[in-house]
Design an enzyme around this catalytic site. Structure first.
Site, PDB file in Angstrom:
ATOM      1  N   ASN A  16      -6.703   3.362  -2.661  1.00  0.00           N
ATOM      2  CA  ASN A  16      -6.374   2.193  -1.832  1.00  0.00           C
ATOM      3  C   ASN A  16      -7.210   2.182  -0.548  1.00  0.00           C
ATOM      4  O   ASN A  16      -7.644   1.121  -0.089  1.00  0.00           O
ATOM      5  CB  ASN A  16      -4.877   2.164  -1.506  1.00  0.00           C
ATOM      6  CG  ASN A  16      -4.072   1.571  -2.642  1.00  0.00           C
ATOM      7  OD1 ASN A  16      -4.209   0.393  -2.958  1.00  0.00           O
ATOM      8  ND2 ASN A  16      -3.240   2.385  -3.278  1.00  0.00           N
ATOM      9  N   MET A  92       2.549  10.151   1.913  1.00  0.00           N
ATOM     10  CA  MET A  92       3.772  10.593   1.260  1.00  0.00           C
ATOM     11  C   MET A  92       4.794  11.222   2.218  1.00  0.00           C
ATOM     12  O   MET A  92       5.589  12.064   1.815  1.00  0.00           O
ATOM     13  CB  MET A  92       3.431  11.575   0.125  1.00  0.00           C
ATOM     14  CG  MET A  92       2.529  10.976  -0.946  1.00  0.00           C
ATOM     15  SD  MET A  92       3.086   9.373  -1.585  1.00  0.00           S
ATOM     16  CE  MET A  92       4.398   9.919  -2.660  1.00  0.00           C
ATOM     17  N   HIS A 111       3.435  -0.205  -1.701  1.00  0.00           N
ATOM     18  CA  HIS A 111       4.397   0.514  -2.550  1.00  0.00           C
ATOM     19  C   HIS A 111       4.214   0.049  -3.997  1.00  0.00           C
ATOM     20  O   HIS A 111       4.153  -1.166  -4.252  1.00  0.00           O
ATOM     21  CB  HIS A 111       5.827   0.226  -2.077  1.00  0.00           C
ATOM     22  CG  HIS A 111       6.859   0.936  -2.889  1.00  0.00           C
ATOM     23  ND1 HIS A 111       7.072   2.299  -2.772  1.00  0.00           N
ATOM     24  CD2 HIS A 111       7.696   0.503  -3.856  1.00  0.00           C
ATOM     25  CE1 HIS A 111       8.017   2.656  -3.623  1.00  0.00           C
ATOM     26  NE2 HIS A 111       8.406   1.588  -4.300  1.00  0.00           N
ATOM     27  N   GLY A 145      13.861   2.230   7.411  1.00  0.00           N
ATOM     28  CA  GLY A 145      14.347   2.664   6.104  1.00  0.00           C
ATOM     29  C   GLY A 145      13.202   3.104   5.197  1.00  0.00           C
ATOM     30  O   GLY A 145      12.033   3.099   5.597  1.00  0.00           O
ATOM     31  N   VAL A 146      13.545   3.467   3.978  1.00  0.00           N
ATOM     32  CA  VAL A 146      12.526   3.873   3.006  1.00  0.00           C
ATOM     33  C   VAL A 146      12.184   2.660   2.130  1.00  0.00           C
ATOM     34  O   VAL A 146      13.005   2.229   1.315  1.00  0.00           O
ATOM     35  CB  VAL A 146      13.035   5.049   2.134  1.00  0.00           C
ATOM     36  CG1 VAL A 146      12.002   5.403   1.074  1.00  0.00           C
ATOM     37  CG2 VAL A 146      13.352   6.257   3.003  1.00  0.00           C
TER      38      VAL A 146
END
Ligand code: GRF
Length: 209
Positions: A16, A92, A111, A145-146
């Site tokens: 990416n 990560m 994502h 948040g995730v």
């Protein structure tokens, strides 16, 4: 619009990152990659940065006693390099408000799933295991948040009967490589608007050029 001054956080192969570098190199994206930061040494992303003379560094979470000092060091290095927008491209680690406050509203993530389905690690495998018939990728703003931040754009791909988790991941990845530079192009053109949605969940609107 001023040229985007990007910092790219990575942990892996960096395909990416490569898509961004290629778009910058081809002048289809008005941006400069000021710094590539990896939390892991020896990863492909660092070689990709070196190959085009983009500054890179390793900032290993293992060298810090706690998350706060690690994230402070990450943000310090990015700011010292003149970074104004941060892209998580296969990074990560989860970032807390210690980092996010330093780049408020200026952190994007790619994502490999159609959020809000399948957040977290191994998203492509999660979709395959679940038996989803459509999968894809999402670029979103990062919040506390995730994988929960406001969605900017998504691309979908079919899940074929003959797919394995790996062939599905590869199909998703080709879409990631198109979507991420495209969203950054919108950003460079000042077309991305975060709408407060009357106090509800913020929505992202993309203005036409
Ligand atoms: C991508 O699938 C990205 O969405 C995920 O990790 C993978 C990284 O790939 N978070 P690369 O390092 O960009 O090749």
């Amino acid at each position: 619009m001023p040229t985007l001054e990007l910092g790219i956080l990575v942990s892996g192969g960096g395909s990416n990152l490569q898509a961004i570098l290629d778009a910058v190199g081809a002048a289809t994206l008005d941006a400069r990659v000021k710094l590539v930061l990896s939390n892991l040494d020896g990863v492909g992303a660092l070689s990709r940065a070196a190959a085009v003379g983009v500054p890179s560094a390793v900032c290993s979470h293992r060298n810090f006693g706690d998350r706060k000092s690690f994230e402070t060091a990450l943000a310090d290095q990015l700011l010292a390099a003149g970074v104004t927008w941060v892209v998580l491209a296969g990074f990560m680690r989860i970032l807390s408000p210690v980092f996010l406050r330093r780049f408020a509203g200026r952190v994007l993530n790619i994502h490999p799933a159609l959020l809000p389905a399948f957040p977290g690690a191994h998203a492509q495998r999660q979709a395959w295991d679940y038996g989803a018939k459509v999968a894809g990728c999402t670029v979103h703003f990062v919040d506390e948040g995730v994988d929960t931040g406001p969605i900017i754009a998504q691309r979908s791909v079919p899940v074929l009967d003959e797919d394995t988790a790996d062939t599905l991941a590869a199909r998703i990845l080709t879409q990631e490589h198109q979507l991420l530079p495209e969203v950054l192009r919108w950003l460079s053109q000042d077309r991305i608007v975060l709408d407060g949605n009357g106090g509800g969940r913020p929505r992202v609107l993309v203005r036409t050029p």
